[in-house]
Write a protein that holds these residues in place. Structure first.
Motif, PDB file in Angstrom:
ATOM      1  N   VAL A 108     -35.795  12.257  -4.797  1.00  0.00           N
ATOM      2  CA  VAL A 108     -34.673  11.438  -5.157  1.00  0.00           C
ATOM      3  C   VAL A 108     -33.180  11.792  -4.467  1.00  0.00           C
ATOM      4  CG1 VAL A 108     -32.874  10.913  -7.217  1.00  0.00           C
ATOM      5  CG2 VAL A 108     -35.321  11.025  -7.617  1.00  0.00           C
ATOM      6  N   THR A 109     -33.223  12.940  -4.258  1.00  0.00           N
ATOM      7  CA  THR A 109     -31.951  13.361  -3.152  1.00  0.00           C
ATOM      8  C   THR A 109     -32.082  12.794  -1.899  1.00  0.00           C
ATOM      9  OG1 THR A 109     -32.192  15.488  -4.402  1.00  0.00           O
ATOM     10  CG2 THR A 109     -30.889  15.264  -2.425  1.00  0.00           C
ATOM     11  N   VAL A 160     -33.933   9.837  -0.904  1.00  0.00           N
ATOM     12  CA  VAL A 160     -33.774   8.417  -1.052  1.00  0.00           C
ATOM     13  C   VAL A 160     -32.008   8.255  -1.272  1.00  0.00           C
ATOM     14  CG1 VAL A 160     -34.265   6.673  -2.241  1.00  0.00           C
ATOM     15  CG2 VAL A 160     -36.135   8.150  -1.726  1.00  0.00           C
ATOM     16  N   SER A 161     -31.597   8.943  -2.059  1.00  0.00           N
ATOM     17  CA  SER A 161     -30.009   8.557  -2.209  1.00  0.00           C
ATOM     18  C   SER A 161     -29.296   9.055  -1.086  1.00  0.00           C
ATOM     19  CB  SER A 161     -29.398   9.208  -3.347  1.00  0.00           C
ATOM     20  OG  SER A 161     -29.561  10.867  -3.069  1.00  0.00           O
ATOM     21  N   LYS A 162     -29.495   9.940  -0.068  1.00  0.00           N
ATOM     22  CA  LYS A 162     -28.830  10.163   1.187  1.00  0.00           C
ATOM     23  C   LYS A 162     -29.168   9.343   2.113  1.00  0.00           C
ATOM     24  CE  LYS A 162     -28.232  15.143   0.690  1.00  0.00           C
ATOM     25  NZ  LYS A 162     -27.034  15.569   0.654  1.00  0.00           N
ATOM     26  N   SER A 170     -30.168   5.896   1.441  1.00  0.00           N
ATOM     27  CA  SER A 170     -29.498   4.760   1.465  1.00  0.00           C
ATOM     28  C   SER A 170     -28.021   4.753   1.340  1.00  0.00           C
ATOM     29  CB  SER A 170     -29.973   4.353  -0.126  1.00  0.00           C
ATOM     30  OG  SER A 170     -29.368   5.092  -1.104  1.00  0.00           O
ATOM     31  N   ARG A 171     -27.397   5.860   1.190  1.00  0.00           N
ATOM     32  CA  ARG A 171     -25.759   6.027   1.427  1.00  0.00           C
ATOM     33  C   ARG A 171     -25.582   5.998   2.759  1.00  0.00           C
ATOM     34  NH1 ARG A 171     -23.599  11.283  -0.874  1.00  0.00           N
ATOM     35  NH2 ARG A 171     -25.314  10.837  -2.374  1.00  0.00           N
TER      36      ARG A 171
END
Length: 56
Positions: free
Chosen positions: A46-47, A49-51, A53-54
């Motif tokens: 999750v970390t 993927v969030s980095k 996409s950001r």
């Protein structure tokens, strides 16, 4: 004679119970370790993927 036999049977049952309890505790610890490992992998995914996409 009967008291000696009952003492031996009691000791055998106590040893059997001890091994059963130790086995159950080890099994529980292995399961908790596996669940924790999967949780760490999910948090890392999750970390990541969030980095990713950001940054786009």
């Amino acid at each position: 004679m009967g008291r000696t036999i009952l003492t031996i049977v009691g000791v055998i049952l106590a040893v059997w119970l001890l091994f059963t309890v130790v086995g159950a505790i080890m099994s529980m610890l292995k399961m908790f370790f596996f669940i924790g490992f999967v949780a760490v992998l999910v948090v890392l995914a999750v970390t990541l993927v969030s980095k990713l996409s950001r940054s786009r």
